[in-house]
Design a protein around this motif. Structure first.
Motif, PDB file in Angstrom:
ATOM      1  N   MET A  96       6.329  -4.333  -6.519  1.00  0.00           N
ATOM      2  CA  MET A  96       5.867  -3.941  -5.197  1.00  0.00           C
ATOM      3  C   MET A  96       6.663  -4.765  -4.194  1.00  0.00           C
ATOM      4  SD  MET A  96       2.064  -4.061  -3.599  1.00  0.00           S
ATOM      5  CE  MET A  96       1.553  -2.867  -4.758  1.00  0.00           C
ATOM      6  N   SER A  97       7.241  -4.096  -3.265  1.00  0.00           N
ATOM      7  CA  SER A  97       8.081  -4.807  -2.312  1.00  0.00           C
ATOM      8  C   SER A  97       7.356  -5.022  -0.987  1.00  0.00           C
ATOM      9  CB  SER A  97       9.368  -4.026  -2.073  1.00  0.00           C
ATOM     10  OG  SER A  97       9.085  -2.849  -1.352  1.00  0.00           O
ATOM     11  N   LYS A  98       7.858  -5.995  -0.261  1.00  0.00           N
ATOM     12  CA  LYS A  98       7.325  -6.251   1.081  1.00  0.00           C
ATOM     13  C   LYS A  98       7.480  -5.023   1.962  1.00  0.00           C
ATOM     14  CE  LYS A  98       8.062 -11.198   1.668  1.00  0.00           C
ATOM     15  NZ  LYS A  98       8.743 -12.192   2.506  1.00  0.00           N
ATOM     16  N   VAL A  99       8.546  -4.276   1.733  1.00  0.00           N
ATOM     17  CA  VAL A  99       8.824  -3.093   2.546  1.00  0.00           C
ATOM     18  C   VAL A  99       7.690  -2.072   2.402  1.00  0.00           C
ATOM     19  CG1 VAL A  99      10.417  -1.174   2.911  1.00  0.00           C
ATOM     20  CG2 VAL A  99      11.310  -3.448   2.404  1.00  0.00           C
ATOM     21  N   LYS A 100       7.197  -1.878   1.189  1.00  0.00           N
ATOM     22  CA  LYS A 100       6.105  -0.924   0.973  1.00  0.00           C
ATOM     23  C   LYS A 100       4.839  -1.392   1.673  1.00  0.00           C
ATOM     24  CE  LYS A 100       7.696   0.967  -3.380  1.00  0.00           C
ATOM     25  NZ  LYS A 100       7.385   1.209  -4.783  1.00  0.00           N
ATOM     26  N   VAL A 101       4.559  -2.677   1.594  1.00  0.00           N
ATOM     27  CA  VAL A 101       3.369  -3.224   2.253  1.00  0.00           C
ATOM     28  C   VAL A 101       3.506  -3.081   3.758  1.00  0.00           C
ATOM     29  CG1 VAL A 101       1.996  -5.305   2.646  1.00  0.00           C
ATOM     30  CG2 VAL A 101       2.876  -4.817   0.357  1.00  0.00           C
ATOM     31  N   GLU A 140       1.494 -11.466 -15.689  1.00  0.00           N
ATOM     32  CA  GLU A 140       1.355 -12.863 -15.260  1.00  0.00           C
ATOM     33  C   GLU A 140       2.061 -13.095 -13.923  1.00  0.00           C
ATOM     34  OE1 GLU A 140       2.742 -17.233 -16.819  1.00  0.00           O
ATOM     35  OE2 GLU A 140       2.213 -15.728 -18.308  1.00  0.00           O
ATOM     36  N   ILE A 141       3.239 -12.514 -13.764  1.00  0.00           N
ATOM     37  CA  ILE A 141       3.980 -12.648 -12.507  1.00  0.00           C
ATOM     38  C   ILE A 141       3.195 -11.990 -11.369  1.00  0.00           C
ATOM     39  CG2 ILE A 141       6.064 -11.913 -11.275  1.00  0.00           C
ATOM     40  CD1 ILE A 141       7.545 -12.239 -13.996  1.00  0.00           C
ATOM     41  N   ALA A 142       2.651 -10.815 -11.630  1.00  0.00           N
ATOM     42  CA  ALA A 142       1.853 -10.117 -10.608  1.00  0.00           C
ATOM     43  C   ALA A 142       0.667 -10.978 -10.193  1.00  0.00           C
ATOM     44  CB  ALA A 142       1.377  -8.771 -11.144  1.00  0.00           C
ATOM     45  N   ASN A 156       0.428 -14.209 -10.255  1.00  0.00           N
ATOM     46  CA  ASN A 156       0.933 -15.322  -9.440  1.00  0.00           C
ATOM     47  C   ASN A 156       1.286 -14.878  -8.023  1.00  0.00           C
ATOM     48  OD1 ASN A 156       0.662 -17.117 -11.564  1.00  0.00           O
ATOM     49  ND2 ASN A 156       2.759 -16.864 -12.251  1.00  0.00           N
ATOM     50  N   LEU A 157       1.648 -13.600  -7.861  1.00  0.00           N
ATOM     51  CA  LEU A 157       2.001 -13.068  -6.545  1.00  0.00           C
ATOM     52  C   LEU A 157       0.798 -12.487  -5.805  1.00  0.00           C
ATOM     53  CD1 LEU A 157       5.354 -11.290  -7.454  1.00  0.00           C
ATOM     54  CD2 LEU A 157       5.074 -13.404  -6.155  1.00  0.00           C
ATOM     55  N   GLY A 158      -0.365 -12.537  -6.441  1.00  0.00           N
ATOM     56  CA  GLY A 158      -1.568 -12.021  -5.803  1.00  0.00           C
ATOM     57  C   GLY A 158      -1.695 -10.511  -5.860  1.00  0.00           C
ATOM     58  N   ILE A 159      -1.087  -9.915  -6.881  1.00  0.00           N
ATOM     59  CA  ILE A 159      -1.130  -8.468  -7.042  1.00  0.00           C
ATOM     60  C   ILE A 159      -2.101  -8.132  -8.169  1.00  0.00           C
ATOM     61  CG2 ILE A 159       0.208  -6.404  -7.611  1.00  0.00           C
ATOM     62  CD1 ILE A 159       2.699  -7.958  -6.575  1.00  0.00           C
ATOM     63  N   GLU A 160      -3.045  -7.244  -7.891  1.00  0.00           N
ATOM     64  CA  GLU A 160      -3.997  -6.797  -8.904  1.00  0.00           C
ATOM     65  C   GLU A 160      -3.340  -5.716  -9.752  1.00  0.00           C
ATOM     66  OE1 GLU A 160      -7.890  -5.752  -7.303  1.00  0.00           O
ATOM     67  OE2 GLU A 160      -7.317  -6.827  -5.474  1.00  0.00           O
ATOM     68  N   VAL A 161      -3.534  -5.783 -11.060  1.00  0.00           N
ATOM     69  CA  VAL A 161      -2.974  -4.792 -11.970  1.00  0.00           C
ATOM     70  C   VAL A 161      -4.118  -4.143 -12.742  1.00  0.00           C
ATOM     71  CG1 VAL A 161      -1.423  -4.391 -13.908  1.00  0.00           C
ATOM     72  CG2 VAL A 161      -0.837  -6.109 -12.198  1.00  0.00           C
ATOM     73  N   ASP A 162      -4.191  -2.814 -12.680  1.00  0.00           N
ATOM     74  CA  ASP A 162      -5.220  -2.066 -13.402  1.00  0.00           C
ATOM     75  C   ASP A 162      -4.570  -0.908 -14.140  1.00  0.00           C
ATOM     76  OD1 ASP A 162      -7.853  -3.277 -12.679  1.00  0.00           O
ATOM     77  OD2 ASP A 162      -7.153  -2.828 -10.654  1.00  0.00           O
TER      78      ASP A 162
END
Length: 52
Positions: free
Chosen positions: A1-6, A33-35, A37-43
């Motif tokens: 997920m990129s900053k551009v999308k956000v 694990e990387i997600a 650490n970046l504060g991204i929820e994965v479902d």
């Protein structure tokens, strides 16, 4: 997920995003694990995402 999308989402909807979420059936454990650490929820399903 990129900053551009956000940034695009925030500009398009004129509001700040409070969460970053990725929905994918298969996610490599290292990527998960990387997600985290970046504060991204994965479902694995949109049904698993709690809406507040």
């Amino acid at each position: 997920m990129s900053k551009v999308k956000v940034q695009f989402y925030q500009q398009r909807h004129q509001q700040e995003s409070s969460r970053k979420i990725v929905i994918s059936l298969m996610v490599d454990p290292k990527s998960q694990e990387i997600a985290k650490n970046l504060g991204i929820e994965v479902d694995s399903s949109a049904r698993d995402v709690e809406v507040s």
